[in-house]
Design a protein around this motif. Structure first.
Motif, PDB file in Angstrom:
ATOM      1  N   ILE A  64       0.936  -1.113   0.207  1.00 53.97           N
ATOM      2  CA  ILE A  64      -0.080   0.125   0.188  1.00 53.97           C
ATOM      3  C   ILE A  64       0.964   1.285  -0.055  1.00 53.97           C
ATOM      4  O   ILE A  64       0.645   2.277  -0.711  1.00 53.97           O
ATOM      5  N   ALA A  65       1.807   1.162   0.999  1.00 55.60           N
ATOM      6  CA  ALA A  65       2.606   2.583   1.142  1.00 55.60           C
ATOM      7  C   ALA A  65       4.041   2.456   0.816  1.00 55.60           C
ATOM      8  O   ALA A  65       4.714   3.584   0.927  1.00 55.60           O
ATOM      9  N   GLY A  66       4.525   1.504   0.267  1.00 52.23           N
ATOM     10  CA  GLY A  66       6.129   1.193   0.273  1.00 52.23           C
ATOM     11  C   GLY A  66       6.655   1.174   1.710  1.00 52.23           C
ATOM     12  O   GLY A  66       6.184   1.089   2.593  1.00 52.23           O
ATOM     13  N   GLU A  67       7.975   1.538   1.565  1.00 54.76           N
ATOM     14  CA  GLU A  67       8.676   1.646   2.799  1.00 54.76           C
ATOM     15  C   GLU A  67       8.277   2.751   3.848  1.00 54.76           C
ATOM     16  O   GLU A  67       7.628   3.716   3.373  1.00 54.76           O
ATOM     17  N   PRO A  68       8.413   2.535   5.046  1.00 58.75           N
ATOM     18  CA  PRO A  68       7.739   3.597   6.018  1.00 58.75           C
ATOM     19  C   PRO A  68       8.494   4.935   5.749  1.00 58.75           C
ATOM     20  O   PRO A  68       9.762   5.210   5.358  1.00 58.75           O
ATOM     21  N   GLY A  69       7.552   6.104   5.409  1.00 55.87           N
ATOM     22  CA  GLY A  69       7.922   7.419   5.255  1.00 55.87           C
ATOM     23  C   GLY A  69       8.228   7.579   3.956  1.00 55.87           C
ATOM     24  O   GLY A  69       8.704   8.975   3.465  1.00 55.87           O
ATOM     25  N   ALA A  70       8.020   6.585   2.942  1.00 55.61           N
ATOM     26  CA  ALA A  70       8.350   6.840   1.382  1.00 55.61           C
ATOM     27  C   ALA A  70       7.430   7.762   0.980  1.00 55.61           C
ATOM     28  O   ALA A  70       8.035   8.449  -0.297  1.00 55.61           O
ATOM     29  N   ARG A  71       6.248   7.791   1.109  1.00 53.96           N
ATOM     30  CA  ARG A  71       5.095   8.653   0.827  1.00 53.96           C
ATOM     31  C   ARG A  71       4.618   9.717   1.430  1.00 53.96           C
ATOM     32  O   ARG A  71       4.504   9.589   2.665  1.00 53.96           O
ATOM     33  N   ARG A  72       4.365  10.985   0.880  1.00 55.80           N
ATOM     34  CA  ARG A  72       3.898  12.147   1.991  1.00 55.80           C
ATOM     35  C   ARG A  72       2.123  11.679   2.120  1.00 55.80           C
ATOM     36  O   ARG A  72       1.747  10.967   1.389  1.00 55.80           O
ATOM     37  N   VAL A  73       1.677  12.093   3.349  1.00 62.82           N
ATOM     38  CA  VAL A  73       0.383  11.637   3.877  1.00 62.82           C
ATOM     39  C   VAL A  73      -0.407  13.160   3.934  1.00 62.82           C
ATOM     40  O   VAL A  73       0.308  14.119   4.354  1.00 62.82           O
ATOM     41  N   ALA A 107       1.334  10.420  -4.437  1.00 58.11           N
ATOM     42  CA  ALA A 107       1.652   9.560  -5.599  1.00 58.11           C
ATOM     43  C   ALA A 107       3.470   9.347  -5.427  1.00 58.11           C
ATOM     44  O   ALA A 107       4.228  10.098  -4.932  1.00 58.11           O
ATOM     45  N   THR A 108       3.783   8.242  -5.977  1.00 54.89           N
ATOM     46  CA  THR A 108       5.219   7.857  -5.922  1.00 54.89           C
ATOM     47  C   THR A 108       5.827   8.587  -6.800  1.00 54.89           C
ATOM     48  O   THR A 108       7.170   8.573  -6.954  1.00 54.89           O
ATOM     49  N   ASP A 109       5.131   9.092  -7.890  1.00 55.49           N
ATOM     50  CA  ASP A 109       5.796  10.308  -9.048  1.00 55.49           C
ATOM     51  C   ASP A 109       4.930  11.142  -9.124  1.00 55.49           C
ATOM     52  O   ASP A 109       3.605  11.205  -8.800  1.00 55.49           O
ATOM     53  N   GLU A 110       5.192  12.216  -9.644  1.00 54.01           N
ATOM     54  CA  GLU A 110       4.431  13.540 -10.037  1.00 54.01           C
ATOM     55  C   GLU A 110       3.222  13.111 -10.812  1.00 54.01           C
ATOM     56  O   GLU A 110       2.209  13.824 -10.573  1.00 54.01           O
ATOM     57  N   PRO A 113      -1.284   8.275  -9.714  1.00 52.61           N
ATOM     58  CA  PRO A 113      -2.407   8.764  -8.829  1.00 52.61           C
ATOM     59  C   PRO A 113      -1.940   8.595  -7.229  1.00 52.61           C
ATOM     60  O   PRO A 113      -1.061   7.799  -7.095  1.00 52.61           O
ATOM     61  N   GLY A 114      -2.474   9.445  -6.371  1.00 57.30           N
ATOM     62  CA  GLY A 114      -2.435   9.030  -4.791  1.00 57.30           C
ATOM     63  C   GLY A 114      -3.291   7.664  -4.574  1.00 57.30           C
ATOM     64  O   GLY A 114      -3.902   6.971  -5.310  1.00 57.30           O
ATOM     65  N   THR A 115      -2.960   7.413  -3.274  1.00 56.85           N
ATOM     66  CA  THR A 115      -3.904   6.119  -2.770  1.00 56.85           C
ATOM     67  C   THR A 115      -4.511   6.786  -1.625  1.00 56.85           C
ATOM     68  O   THR A 115      -3.923   7.073  -0.606  1.00 56.85           O
ATOM     69  N   TRP A 116      -5.874   6.542  -1.425  1.00 61.08           N
ATOM     70  CA  TRP A 116      -6.874   6.586  -0.300  1.00 61.08           C
ATOM     71  C   TRP A 116      -6.537   5.504   0.615  1.00 61.08           C
ATOM     72  O   TRP A 116      -6.638   4.366   0.152  1.00 61.08           O
TER      73      TRP A 116
END
Length: 304
Positions: A64-73, A107-110, A113-116
């Motif tokens: 879902i989120a990748g490694e801890p802290g890898a994606r902005r919330v 999103a992992t790149d610009e 899409p993001g993930t809810w």
């Protein structure tokens, strides 16, 4: 102390040591099984202690989120960055219970899409009543958000578009409310949530039989933890589902029947003598492992 006494004491110590080693081995195997099951769960699981150390971050959480802290919330508006004090794990470590906190993972790149996500957290207390750790369960609710967005669009759609859209939404909601999960090689799980009417019973049966045949599964765990009430029609749909699965060569295991549902089934005179009834999905998996003759170290086959 003579030689005989010394040998007797040494033998007693060796016997105690063997018992302790056996108990430790059994405990290790139990922990390995639980970790393997948690790692294969279709929800993200995080366990963090008060020192900030992550004791668990399972495979689905990484998916879902990748490694801890890898994606902005971001908060539920999808735009404003979430402040640190909003984090559900941090709040649970402070003794707070958090229910269904909705956020957007960037999103992992610009361009992507993001993930809810929806997160629920609980503090874990020690015997002294002090918070020792916190557990957070994370669900990917992007599909749910898409359905809500389509519902909004349906309000302004034409009558024909509305009918077509409602059909698609019903199919999507059915799939979400009764997911068929390959929890292990040769083992499918079907968590049933809510009442089962004739239309839904036929849909569940069709989808489950297709999955059993397509994947060649030998076992199906039907979990009723999410069923609060039972009537004659629902009981009939359940028995029809079980018989259909057995006809295509798989074994059904029923788990999670609540006390109120059990009483209703007794009043309805439903017979389960030929079925395997177990307390929870965990015990259902243990039964399947025993029948398959497989250890906890084996990995689940990827879902098709």
């Amino acid at each position: 102390m003579d030689v005989v006494d010394m040998q007797s004491r040494i033998a007693a110590l060796e016997a105690r040591l063997a018992e302790e080693m056996q108990a430790r081995q059994l405990l290790t195997e139990e922990l390995d099984l639980l970790r393997a099951v948690i790692d294969e769960m279709p929800v993200g699981v995080i366990v963090e202690d008060t020192s900030g150390r992550r004791r668990m971050y399972n495979a689905h959480m990484r998916a879902i989120a990748g490694e801890p802290g890898a994606r902005r919330v971001f908060v539920s508006d999808g735009v404003s960055p979430a402040p640190p004090e909003r984090d559900p794990t941090r709040r649970a470590l402070g003794g707070e219970v958090v229910e269904n906190l909705e956020s957007l993972l960037g999103a992992t790149d610009e361009e992507g899409p993001g993930t809810w996500i929806s997160q629920s957290s609980r503090p874990l207390f020690g015997a002294d009543g002090v918070v020792r750790a916190a557990v957070t369960v994370t669900r990917d609710v992007t599909e749910h958000k898409d359905i809500l967005r389509e519902l909004d669009e349906a309000i302004v759609a034409s009558d024909d578009e509305k009918r077509a859209l409602i059909d698609r939404l019903e199919a999507g909601i059915d799939a979400l409310s009764t997911p068929i999960i390959e929890v292990w090689e040769d083992v499918l799980a079907l968590p049933v949530i809510g009442a089962v009417d004739e239309r839904r019973g036929a849909e569940i049966t069709s989808r489950l039989l297709d999955a059993v045949v397509a994947r060649g599964s030998r076992f199906v765990i039907i979990d009723w933890t999410g069923v609060d009430t039972m009537d004659t029609n629902s009981a009939r749909h359940l028995m029809d589902l079980v018989r259909a699965v057995e006809l295509v060569g798989a074994e059904c295991i029923l788990t999670g029947i609540r006390p109120a549902v059990a009483v209703s089934l007794l009043h309805l005179d439903v017979r389960f003598e030929h079925l395997r009834l177990l307390r929870s999905v965990k015990y259902g998996l243990r039964h399947c492992f025993a029948r398959l003759g497989r250890g906890v170290g084996m990995r689940r086959r990827s879902a098709g």
